[in-house]
Write a protein that holds these residues in place. Sequence first.
Motif, PDB file in Angstrom:
ATOM      1  N   VAL A   1       0.851  -1.191   0.000  1.00 34.35           N
ATOM      2  CA  VAL A   1       0.000   0.000   0.000  1.00 34.35           C
ATOM      3  C   VAL A   1       0.885   1.238   0.000  1.00 34.35           C
ATOM      4  O   VAL A   1       1.765   1.405   0.859  1.00 34.35           O
ATOM      5  CB  VAL A   1      -0.926   0.039   1.233  1.00 34.35           C
ATOM      6  N   SER A   2       0.683   2.112  -0.969  1.00 33.47           N
ATOM      7  CA  SER A   2       1.390   3.404  -1.045  1.00 33.47           C
ATOM      8  C   SER A   2       0.373   4.532  -0.901  1.00 33.47           C
ATOM      9  O   SER A   2      -0.763   4.410  -1.370  1.00 33.47           O
ATOM     10  CB  SER A   2       2.130   3.537  -2.392  1.00 33.47           C
ATOM     11  N   ILE A   3       0.767   5.613  -0.278  1.00 36.60           N
ATOM     12  CA  ILE A   3      -0.139   6.742  -0.055  1.00 36.60           C
ATOM     13  C   ILE A   3       0.299   7.921  -0.916  1.00 36.60           C
ATOM     14  O   ILE A   3       1.458   8.356  -0.851  1.00 36.60           O
ATOM     15  CB  ILE A   3      -0.170   7.149   1.432  1.00 36.60           C
ATOM     16  N   GLN A   4      -0.611   8.403  -1.738  1.00 32.95           N
ATOM     17  CA  GLN A   4      -0.361   9.573  -2.584  1.00 32.95           C
ATOM     18  C   GLN A   4      -1.191  10.749  -2.098  1.00 32.95           C
ATOM     19  O   GLN A   4      -2.347  10.567  -1.689  1.00 32.95           O
ATOM     20  CB  GLN A   4      -0.757   9.297  -4.040  1.00 32.95           C
ATOM     21  N   PRO A   5      -0.641  11.952  -2.124  1.00 31.73           N
ATOM     22  CA  PRO A   5      -1.457  13.124  -1.781  1.00 31.73           C
ATOM     23  C   PRO A   5      -2.612  13.280  -2.758  1.00 31.73           C
ATOM     24  O   PRO A   5      -2.506  12.943  -3.939  1.00 31.73           O
ATOM     25  CB  PRO A   5      -0.481  14.294  -1.932  1.00 31.73           C
TER      26      PRO A   5
END
Length: 345
Positions: free
Chosen positions: A340-344
Amino acid sequence: MAAPIILCDCTGMDNDRWLECRAHGPKGDIEYTVGGSDVATIFGLSPWTTPLELWMIKKGRMKPKTPPNPDQLAMGHMLEPIAAHFYARRTGNLVSEDNHLYQHAHFPYALANIDRRYTRKEDGEPGILECKSLTYHKAEDWADGAYPAYYELQLRYYLAVLDIKYGAFSALWGNNPDHDLATPHLIRDTAKEDIIFEKLDRWIWSLRNDKPPTMADVKPKLAIESLAKIYGASLKGLPTVEFPKKFEPHLRKIAELQAKNTALGKEIKKNEEDIEAHSVRVAELMKQHEHGILTTSTDRLLIDFVTKTTRRVNSDYLKKTYPAIYEESLHTSESRKVKVSIQPA
């Protein structure tokens, strides 16, 4: 309570025919069946198979997996007579073979093949004996009269199907039956049977109504492995899955823990570099010596500087010199891992 129905004698059956009888009865007229080894899986307690995997197999949407350890299973089958023999010697109970396929008097889906019968020496009452073989590291599961819950479910199910009060295990893990054999007994409990068959009724309903079970009660490692077997490799070009809001806490926790692991990995790498830097002066003093010691007023520091030899195949050499052997030696494995990666926004 009522006596079971004897569907057939399995003596001399080949494995394919035996599996057919277990799956749909000897006449092929039972839509869905449950066997003793299925019960723990349906309860989510099997260490080997998940409810969803078993459900897919029962529905014919997935082939039964090939056992990763067929020789171990074969040996377990060969050890059954030995476990039964020493159970009889220890208890004085008379043990006999029973190769019939039984059907519960009131639940047609409930079938049973048992390992052995026994007759209690004190009162002549019948019992069911389950023979198990295991490795030493599993022996603690059988200490002081205990037995694994997944095997208990299997035996209680057999007692219900055959309408018998007494059950026992003969669990063998070594070659000294005085110390490497457990023979715990249990007595039929109708309250527990009610729980078992209520669960099995819902299971059969789920098959008939095409309602697959979830992985809610399955250990995570087994669940991930099972899902990989059921759905196979990922496919390029499929559309992106849109997740509902209820998944946000799970996804954020995954991202948080993965970030922590990355940071810990960097810290471990830095620590290893620092250890090497401090070790240079120590290695200079040790020379060819394997062990050293530093004594202080409060303790002793023990130093080891021992050569360890590791032998590995030189894959580059093998590929260049013996390309055919190199290709035959390659082992392909597939795995999938959630990231899981978090992008703005």
